[in-house]
Motif scaffolding. Structure first.
Motif, PDB file in Angstrom:
ATOM      1  N   HIS A  54      25.021  18.493 -13.258  1.00  0.00           N
ATOM      2  CA  HIS A  54      23.629  18.220 -12.899  1.00  0.00           C
ATOM      3  C   HIS A  54      23.168  16.913 -13.529  1.00  0.00           C
ATOM      4  O   HIS A  54      23.462  16.640 -14.692  1.00  0.00           O
ATOM      5  N   ALA A  55      22.471  16.106 -12.784  1.00  0.00           N
ATOM      6  CA  ALA A  55      21.853  14.890 -13.308  1.00  0.00           C
ATOM      7  C   ALA A  55      20.358  15.160 -13.477  1.00  0.00           C
ATOM      8  O   ALA A  55      19.630  15.257 -12.498  1.00  0.00           O
ATOM      9  N   LYS A  56      19.925  15.327 -14.719  1.00  0.00           N
ATOM     10  CA  LYS A  56      18.509  15.592 -14.989  1.00  0.00           C
ATOM     11  C   LYS A  56      17.655  14.370 -14.641  1.00  0.00           C
ATOM     12  O   LYS A  56      16.600  14.489 -14.055  1.00  0.00           O
ATOM     13  N   GLN A  72      13.273   5.975  -9.858  1.00  0.00           N
ATOM     14  CA  GLN A  72      13.647   7.012 -10.809  1.00  0.00           C
ATOM     15  C   GLN A  72      13.412   8.391 -10.210  1.00  0.00           C
ATOM     16  O   GLN A  72      12.410   8.624  -9.531  1.00  0.00           O
ATOM     17  N   PHE A  73      14.349   9.281 -10.487  1.00  0.00           N
ATOM     18  CA  PHE A  73      14.264  10.668 -10.052  1.00  0.00           C
ATOM     19  C   PHE A  73      14.495  11.563 -11.265  1.00  0.00           C
ATOM     20  O   PHE A  73      15.306  11.239 -12.130  1.00  0.00           O
ATOM     21  N   SER A  74      13.794  12.667 -11.312  1.00  0.00           N
ATOM     22  CA  SER A  74      14.003  13.667 -12.363  1.00  0.00           C
ATOM     23  C   SER A  74      14.032  15.040 -11.721  1.00  0.00           C
ATOM     24  O   SER A  74      13.303  15.303 -10.764  1.00  0.00           O
ATOM     25  N   ALA A  75      14.881  15.892 -12.259  1.00  0.00           N
ATOM     26  CA  ALA A  75      14.979  17.265 -11.761  1.00  0.00           C
ATOM     27  C   ALA A  75      15.226  18.183 -12.950  1.00  0.00           C
ATOM     28  O   ALA A  75      16.048  17.870 -13.814  1.00  0.00           O
ATOM     29  N   LYS A 133      17.817  27.078 -13.293  1.00  0.00           N
ATOM     30  CA  LYS A 133      17.719  28.316 -14.077  1.00  0.00           C
ATOM     31  C   LYS A 133      19.073  28.978 -14.271  1.00  0.00           C
ATOM     32  O   LYS A 133      19.362  29.501 -15.343  1.00  0.00           O
ATOM     33  N   ASP A 134      19.934  28.951 -13.225  1.00  0.00           N
ATOM     34  CA  ASP A 134      21.234  29.599 -13.381  1.00  0.00           C
ATOM     35  C   ASP A 134      22.119  28.846 -14.382  1.00  0.00           C
ATOM     36  O   ASP A 134      22.926  29.449 -15.073  1.00  0.00           O
ATOM     37  N   PHE A 135      21.921  27.537 -14.512  1.00  0.00           N
ATOM     38  CA  PHE A 135      22.658  26.768 -15.525  1.00  0.00           C
ATOM     39  C   PHE A 135      22.248  27.229 -16.922  1.00  0.00           C
ATOM     40  O   PHE A 135      23.076  27.432 -17.795  1.00  0.00           O
TER      41      PHE A 135
END
Length: 75
Positions: A36-38, A52-55, A59-61
């Motif tokens: 995953h790229a936060k 810029q992107f943020s995620a 939850k499963d991680f």
């Protein structure tokens, strides 16, 4: 993608494969790869300005991570 595969191969070579990677990891505690790229920043191809992107971390991680930590504490 090719980049994702490169990440997977390099992490395997460093003896730190991605959890859930059915090809390169023996850990099968999750149904999908835990990659995953936060935060991500790329240059816009036309304006040449950074985008810029943020995620949030899925939850499963987090659930799988907490299970791993608890399992290690039991050892």
């Amino acid at each position: 993608t090719g980049r994702t595969h490169q990440i997977r191969v390099h992490l395997k070579e460093l003896l730190s494969p991605i959890i859930g990677d059915k090809l390169y990891s023996k850990k099968t505690i999750t149904k999908r790869q835990m990659l995953h790229a936060k935060d991500l920043e790329i240059m816009h191809p036309i304006s040449n300005k950074p985008i810029q992107f943020s995620a949030p971390i899925p939850k499963d991680f987090m659930k799988s991570y907490k299970n791993l930590i608890n399992d290690k504490k039991k050892l």
